[in-house]
Enzyme design. Structure first.
Site, PDB file in Angstrom:
ATOM      1  N   LYS A  94      41.023   4.128 -13.804  1.00  0.00           N
ATOM      2  CA  LYS A  94      40.289   3.282 -14.587  1.00  0.00           C
ATOM      3  C   LYS A  94      40.835   3.040 -15.949  1.00  0.00           C
ATOM      4  O   LYS A  94      40.720   2.083 -16.626  1.00  0.00           O
ATOM      5  CB  LYS A  94      38.765   4.034 -14.949  1.00  0.00           C
ATOM      6  CG  LYS A  94      37.988   3.742 -13.707  1.00  0.00           C
ATOM      7  CD  LYS A  94      36.574   3.770 -14.018  1.00  0.00           C
ATOM      8  CE  LYS A  94      35.788   3.866 -12.549  1.00  0.00           C
ATOM      9  NZ  LYS A  94      34.301   3.998 -12.702  1.00  0.00           N
TER      10      LYS A  94
ATOM     11  N   LYS B 288      40.101   1.068  -1.618  1.00  0.00           N
ATOM     12  CA  LYS B 288      38.802   1.091  -1.189  1.00  0.00           C
ATOM     13  C   LYS B 288      37.790   0.014  -1.626  1.00  0.00           C
ATOM     14  O   LYS B 288      38.140  -0.815  -2.761  1.00  0.00           O
ATOM     15  CB  LYS B 288      38.232   2.613  -1.872  1.00  0.00           C
ATOM     16  CG  LYS B 288      38.037   2.504  -3.446  1.00  0.00           C
ATOM     17  CD  LYS B 288      37.007   3.671  -3.711  1.00  0.00           C
ATOM     18  CE  LYS B 288      36.635   3.420  -5.461  1.00  0.00           C
ATOM     19  NZ  LYS B 288      35.860   4.279  -5.998  1.00  0.00           N
TER      20      LYS B 288
ATOM     21  N   LYS C   3      32.558  -2.602  -6.107  1.00  0.00           N
ATOM     22  CA  LYS C   3      32.028  -3.379  -6.896  1.00  0.00           C
ATOM     23  C   LYS C   3      32.815  -4.190  -7.672  1.00  0.00           C
ATOM     24  O   LYS C   3      32.563  -5.412  -7.948  1.00  0.00           O
ATOM     25  CB  LYS C   3      31.093  -2.770  -7.799  1.00  0.00           C
ATOM     26  CG  LYS C   3      30.165  -1.791  -7.093  1.00  0.00           C
ATOM     27  CD  LYS C   3      29.393  -0.701  -8.141  1.00  0.00           C
ATOM     28  CE  LYS C   3      28.727   0.255  -7.604  1.00  0.00           C
ATOM     29  NZ  LYS C   3      28.664   1.602  -8.254  1.00  0.00           N
TER      30      LYS C   3
HETATM   31  P1  TYM Z   1      29.789   5.384  -7.850  1.00  0.00           P
HETATM   32  O1  TYM Z   1      28.897   4.912  -8.217  1.00  0.00           O
HETATM   33  O2  TYM Z   1      31.213   4.999  -8.015  1.00  0.00           O
HETATM   34  O3  TYM Z   1      29.712   5.368  -6.036  1.00  0.00           O
HETATM   35  C1  TYM Z   1      28.487   5.948  -5.615  1.00  0.00           C
HETATM   36  C2  TYM Z   1      28.579   6.717  -4.351  1.00  0.00           C
HETATM   37  O4  TYM Z   1      29.323   5.656  -3.359  1.00  0.00           O
HETATM   38  C3  TYM Z   1      30.497   6.309  -2.648  1.00  0.00           C
HETATM   39  N1  TYM Z   1      31.387   5.337  -2.464  1.00  0.00           N
HETATM   40  C4  TYM Z   1      32.293   5.019  -1.539  1.00  0.00           C
HETATM   41  N2  TYM Z   1      31.968   5.628  -0.240  1.00  0.00           N
HETATM   42  C5  TYM Z   1      32.685   5.383   0.594  1.00  0.00           C
HETATM   43  N3  TYM Z   1      33.451   4.038   0.656  1.00  0.00           N
HETATM   44  C6  TYM Z   1      34.060   3.389  -0.358  1.00  0.00           C
HETATM   45  N4  TYM Z   1      34.436   2.285  -0.660  1.00  0.00           N
HETATM   46  C7  TYM Z   1      32.897   3.917  -1.448  1.00  0.00           C
HETATM   47  N5  TYM Z   1      32.780   3.441  -2.997  1.00  0.00           N
HETATM   48  C8  TYM Z   1      31.842   4.266  -3.379  1.00  0.00           C
HETATM   49  C9  TYM Z   1      30.951   7.243  -3.700  1.00  0.00           C
HETATM   50  O5  TYM Z   1      31.846   8.177  -3.380  1.00  0.00           O
HETATM   51  C10 TYM Z   1      29.673   7.893  -4.523  1.00  0.00           C
HETATM   52  O6  TYM Z   1      29.213   9.060  -3.525  1.00  0.00           O
HETATM   53  N6  TYM Z   1      30.778   9.422 -10.482  1.00  0.00           N
HETATM   54  C11 TYM Z   1      29.721   8.763  -9.426  1.00  0.00           C
HETATM   55  C12 TYM Z   1      28.228   8.961  -9.661  1.00  0.00           C
HETATM   56  C13 TYM Z   1      27.973  10.278 -10.129  1.00  0.00           C
HETATM   57  C14 TYM Z   1      27.764  11.424  -9.545  1.00  0.00           C
HETATM   58  C15 TYM Z   1      27.331  12.166 -10.232  1.00  0.00           C
HETATM   59  C16 TYM Z   1      27.816  11.601  -7.946  1.00  0.00           C
HETATM   60  C17 TYM Z   1      27.440  10.577 -11.419  1.00  0.00           C
HETATM   61  N7  TYM Z   1      27.043  11.521 -11.435  1.00  0.00           N
HETATM   62  C18 TYM Z   1      26.824  13.472  -9.653  1.00  0.00           C
HETATM   63  C19 TYM Z   1      27.657  12.912  -7.472  1.00  0.00           C
HETATM   64  C20 TYM Z   1      26.991  13.752  -8.468  1.00  0.00           C
HETATM   65  C21 TYM Z   1      30.602   7.577  -9.147  1.00  0.00           C
HETATM   66  O7  TYM Z   1      31.003   6.908  -9.973  1.00  0.00           O
HETATM   67  O8  TYM Z   1      29.891   7.120  -7.911  1.00  0.00           O
END
Ligand code: TYM
Length: 341
Positions: free
Chosen positions: A125, A207, A210
């Site tokens: 990032k 991957k 968004k």
């Molecule tokens: P975020 O918002 O980027 O993504 C949400 C969830 O989707 C999963 N994910 C994917 N899984 C498979 N293939 C992909 N291409 C893909 N893109 C995203 C992510 O692994 C995630 O599970 N930091 C986290 C949000 C967060 C969080 C937490 C998660 C904040 N606090 C506490 C777990 C526990 C995030 O940015 O996810």
């Protein structure tokens, strides 16, 4: 029911606690769904589940206020449409529960600069947003650890890209427990066998995200059926012209993974189904399966998104309960450190 099992000290058998969160930073993708959300929904019957929109994490990247507000409400309605059931689980906005930011500050002081420097998400990032490498982007994992540890979560359903942050969370919890006395449950990641890493349809070595510059690489859960079909038909494959799972066939492997995750079919069954058929047929079949899988979600979304009052009732009630649960952990932590409560 949830409150009873979580709060009654006399309960002998504590149900396992699940926590997870997603950033409301734009359209929620098929990657988010297959990597995480599908599991959130599935785990609700068996466990005490707590889910949040990680809207504090989202501002580590600059957000336009009106759009941010829309994204938050859209994400909330869409997750209900995916099957998050506030009758069984808590589901709220992180910013509504002030203990998250408070514990995050404390955990910042138990997290090392070196540890944070090694986080690949931070490196990615900061390369992508070189003009805004803010301190929040760097300490992001301490807030994530706070989210999880506040609820004494046993399991955290996430995609593979969050595994490193989970490991850091475990290290922070173990460090704190070691310095004082057992305080936090040390959580385990819960990563699906299939769908843990959905790749871009245009560049299957990256991957699905968004923020993909190439919109054709990413399927949003609210994409129109014709757009989904078009994106799958244009998906990058290879010149082998054979539907089989093998090293070096990143595009086909990714499509097989998606098809398997939405139909429940094994890779063997998929190879058999498309024996002697070309990629054109295969890509159309994957597109159709995804469209059909998303159709009921999109229909429910249309209903939920019209009902703002209902959504508000849901997130306010959940936040209130989450605050009560999380305050118990925060107080315990503060007392151990030496604060006067
Ligand atoms: P975020 O918002 O980027 O993504 C949400 C969830 O989707 C999963 N994910 C994917 N899984 C498979 N293939 C992909 N291409 C893909 N893109 C995203 C992510 O692994 C995630 O599970 N930091 C986290 C949000 C967060 C969080 C937490 C998660 C904040 N606090 C506490 C777990 C526990 C995030 O940015 O996810």
């Amino acid at each position: 029911i949830l409150m009873n099992t979580m709060h009654t000290e006399t309960t002998t058998e504590r149900k396992k606690v699940i926590f997870s969160a997603i950033q409301p930073s734009g359209s929620i993708t098929l990657g988010n769904y297959l990597g995480a959300l599908k599991n959130w929904v599935a785990l609700q019957d068996e466990f005490d589940c707590i889910f949040a929109l990680a809207d504090l994490h989202t501002i580590t990247v600059r957000q336009e206020p009106a759009k941010f507000r829309r994204n938050i409400m859209e994400a909330y309605a869409l997750l209900l449409a995916c099957g998050i059931d506030v009758g069984k689980s808590l589901f709220f906005m992180q910013s509504h529960v002030h203990t998250h930011a408070e514990l995050a500050w404390i955990l910042n002081c138990y997290t090392q600069f070196g540890e944070l420097s090694r986080m690949t998400q931070f490196k990615d990032k900061s390369a992508k947003h070189a003009d805004n490498i803010n301190a929040g982007l760097f300490t992001y994992p301490a807030l994530m650890a706070a989210d999880i540890l506040l609820y004494q979560a046993d399991l955290v359903p996430v995609g593979a890209d969050q595994k490193q942050h989970l490991e850091l969370t475990r290290n922070i919890a173990e460090r704190f427990n070691g310095l004082y006395s057992p305080t936090f449950v040390v959580p385990d990641p819960y990563i699906p066998k299939n769908g843990a890493r959905v790749m871009s349809l245009q560049d299957p070595t990256k991957k699905m995200s968004k923020s993909d510059e190439n919109a054709n690489g990413c399927i949003a859960l609210l994409d129109k059926p014709e757009d989904i079909m078009r994106k799958f038909k244009r998906a990058v494959t290879d010149s082998d012209a054979c539907v089989r799972y093998a090293e070096g066939k990143d595009g086909v492997n990714n499509l097989m993974g998606i098809y398997s995750a939405v139909t429940g079919r094994t890779f063997e069954e998929i190879e058999h189904e498309f024996e002697g058929k070309g990629y054109g047929d295969f890509k159309a079949a994957v597109g159709e399966a995804v469209v059909e899988h998303l159709r009921p979600i999109q229909e429910r979304y249309a209903d939920y998104s019209k009902n703002k009052d209902y959504l508000e009732q849901c997130y306010r009630a959940s936040a209130e309960k989450a605050l009560a649960i999380s305050q118990r952990t925060l107080r315990k932590v503060m007392k151990k450190i030496g604060y006067i409560l």
